[in-house]
Design an enzyme around this catalytic site. Sequence first.
Site, short mmCIF file in Angstrom:
data_model
loop_
_atom_site.label_atom_id
_atom_site.label_comp_id
_atom_site.label_asym_id
_atom_site.label_seq_id
_atom_site.Cartn_x
_atom_site.Cartn_y
_atom_site.Cartn_z
N ARG A 1 0.82 -1.23 0.00
CA ARG A 1 0.00 0.00 0.00
C ARG A 1 0.85 1.28 0.00
O ARG A 1 0.40 2.35 0.41
CB ARG A 1 -0.97 0.03 1.18
CG ARG A 1 -1.91 -1.15 1.17
CD ARG A 1 -3.04 -0.99 2.15
NE ARG A 1 -3.88 -2.17 2.09
CZ ARG A 1 -3.66 -3.29 2.76
NH1 ARG A 1 -2.63 -3.36 3.59
NH2 ARG A 1 -4.45 -4.31 2.64
N GLU B 1 10.36 20.49 -23.61
CA GLU B 1 9.63 20.77 -22.36
C GLU B 1 10.24 21.99 -21.65
O GLU B 1 9.55 22.73 -20.96
CB GLU B 1 9.64 19.55 -21.43
CG GLU B 1 9.02 18.28 -22.03
CD GLU B 1 7.49 18.25 -22.04
OE1 GLU B 1 6.85 19.23 -21.60
OE2 GLU B 1 6.93 17.23 -22.52
N GLU C 1 -4.68 18.00 -10.09
CA GLU C 1 -5.29 18.45 -11.35
C GLU C 1 -6.79 18.67 -11.21
O GLU C 1 -7.58 18.16 -11.99
CB GLU C 1 -5.03 17.40 -12.43
CG GLU C 1 -4.33 17.96 -13.60
CD GLU C 1 -3.75 16.91 -14.56
OE1 GLU C 1 -2.86 17.28 -15.31
OE2 GLU C 1 -4.18 15.76 -14.56
N ASN D 1 0.22 21.40 -19.94
CA ASN D 1 -0.21 20.61 -21.09
C ASN D 1 -0.20 21.43 -22.38
O ASN D 1 -0.69 20.96 -23.42
CB ASN D 1 -1.61 20.07 -20.81
CG ASN D 1 -1.64 18.57 -20.92
OD1 ASN D 1 -2.33 18.05 -21.79
ND2 ASN D 1 -0.87 17.86 -20.11
N HIS E 1 0.27 19.90 -25.82
CA HIS E 1 0.06 18.47 -25.65
C HIS E 1 -1.24 17.93 -26.25
O HIS E 1 -1.34 16.74 -26.48
CB HIS E 1 0.14 18.09 -24.16
CG HIS E 1 1.56 18.05 -23.63
ND1 HIS E 1 2.37 19.15 -23.63
CD2 HIS E 1 2.29 17.04 -23.09
CE1 HIS E 1 3.55 18.83 -23.11
NE2 HIS E 1 3.53 17.54 -22.76
N HIS F 1 -0.14 15.02 -28.34
CA HIS F 1 -0.59 13.66 -28.04
C HIS F 1 -1.34 13.06 -29.21
O HIS F 1 -1.22 11.87 -29.50
CB HIS F 1 -1.51 13.65 -26.80
CG HIS F 1 -0.76 13.71 -25.51
ND1 HIS F 1 -1.32 14.20 -24.35
CD2 HIS F 1 0.50 13.34 -25.18
CE1 HIS F 1 -0.42 14.13 -23.38
NE2 HIS F 1 0.69 13.62 -23.85
N HIS G 1 8.54 12.16 -27.76
CA HIS G 1 7.47 12.97 -27.16
C HIS G 1 7.68 14.47 -27.38
O HIS G 1 6.79 15.17 -27.86
CB HIS G 1 7.38 12.63 -25.67
CG HIS G 1 6.42 13.48 -24.92
ND1 HIS G 1 5.06 13.40 -25.11
CD2 HIS G 1 6.62 14.47 -24.00
CE1 HIS G 1 4.46 14.28 -24.32
NE2 HIS G 1 5.39 14.94 -23.63
#
Length: 322
Positions: free
Chosen positions: A83, A147, A196, A205, A208, A212, A225
């Site tokens: 966990r 980025e 978020e 983003n 993106h 994407h 990317h």
Amino acid sequence: MGDIQAKIQPCWVVAESRVARRWLGFSPQSLVAPGEASKSWASAGRIVGAMARAGVRRDGRLAAFGGGMIGDLAGFCASIYMRGISWIQVPTTLLAMVDSSVGGKTAVHSGGAKNIIGSFWQPSEVLICPELLQSLPRREWRSGAAEVWKYGAIMDPALWHELESEPLGPARPGLEKIIARCIQNKAAVVEADERETSGRRAILNFGHTIGHALEAATAFKRWRHGEAIAIGMAVETAISEVIGLADSGLSQRICAGMERQGLPWRAPEDLQLEALIPEMKRDKKAGADGIAMSLLSELGACRLWRNVPEQAIKEAWQKCSA
Ligand SMILES: NC(=O)c1ccc[n+]([C@@H]2O[C@H](COP(=O)([O-])OP(=O)(O)OC[C@H]3O[C@@H](n4cnc5c(N)ncnc54)[C@H](O)[C@@H]3O)[C@@H](O)[C@H]2O)c1
Ligand SMILES: [Zn+2]
């Protein structure tokens, strides 16, 4: 690197074979093959299974030594083992140093969907050693650089100016300061919206939604990317101009920046925009009201923009493919 080795050696280390061979003086407990295919539910199962068999306890620590792929996979394992156990990240790509190692998002892919299983699980430490970038291939450099430029565009115009005067590369003076600045920028956004929920984190983003869609439409094979994001930033800024959010000239500035860094920015003519629209509608920012994008209004100012008209996307695409 010596300090980092000593720090991670007592941990359960997850690393890629190639990078481990080049940089680690010992054999990591979990060796993962390079490539996105390793960021899977099956890999996570193998790693946590091996940890269980080895008797790693609740107070044991995991260390991720690699790029964003390893960070996401290993962080996910740390978050589910017993966990959740403590973990350290040692990013080895520029992209991982300035982006994926900050913010606590972990994930694996499943059922053909990217990052579909994951958690928010902050590492206890992120150890950054720019020396590790010495072995990074040029294309990976450029991918991470996209980025870095993105932070300039969305929130740090002074950083953008610095990159315009001298783009990123292995020998760039001030590289460490630039990496530190990106981390501060990302941390500031994440602190304001860790999970978020408020929309603030969405500015990260920028580029993106289109990026994407380009990656998905080409099965993640054609671009790294950051390359797809570079094209995404150019097209999305053209959209800002088309809808009157930004003055004309801004998209020219973004394209010139990408060009300066050796990144692509032209909308590829062999891809039909019609094929990308459904991907944009599947984007996590999209709502019932349609496509959403994080758009620039000027250099250093970005916000989430909902219900972006498809006609505006079409016009911008044409402008950028000309
Ligand atoms: N968690 C987040 O917030 C977040 C943010 C952005 C991206 N990501 C994820 O990050 C991943 C992309 O990260 P990436 O670009 O670092 O890719 P990556 O981890 O696949 O690394 C890219 C390539 O560089 C090689 N490499 C890594 N370090 C090296 C080194 N020091 N020397 C030589 N080669 C080296 C790897 O073998 C690989 O081939 C994706 O899975 C993406 O989903 C996560
Ligand atoms: Zn990105």
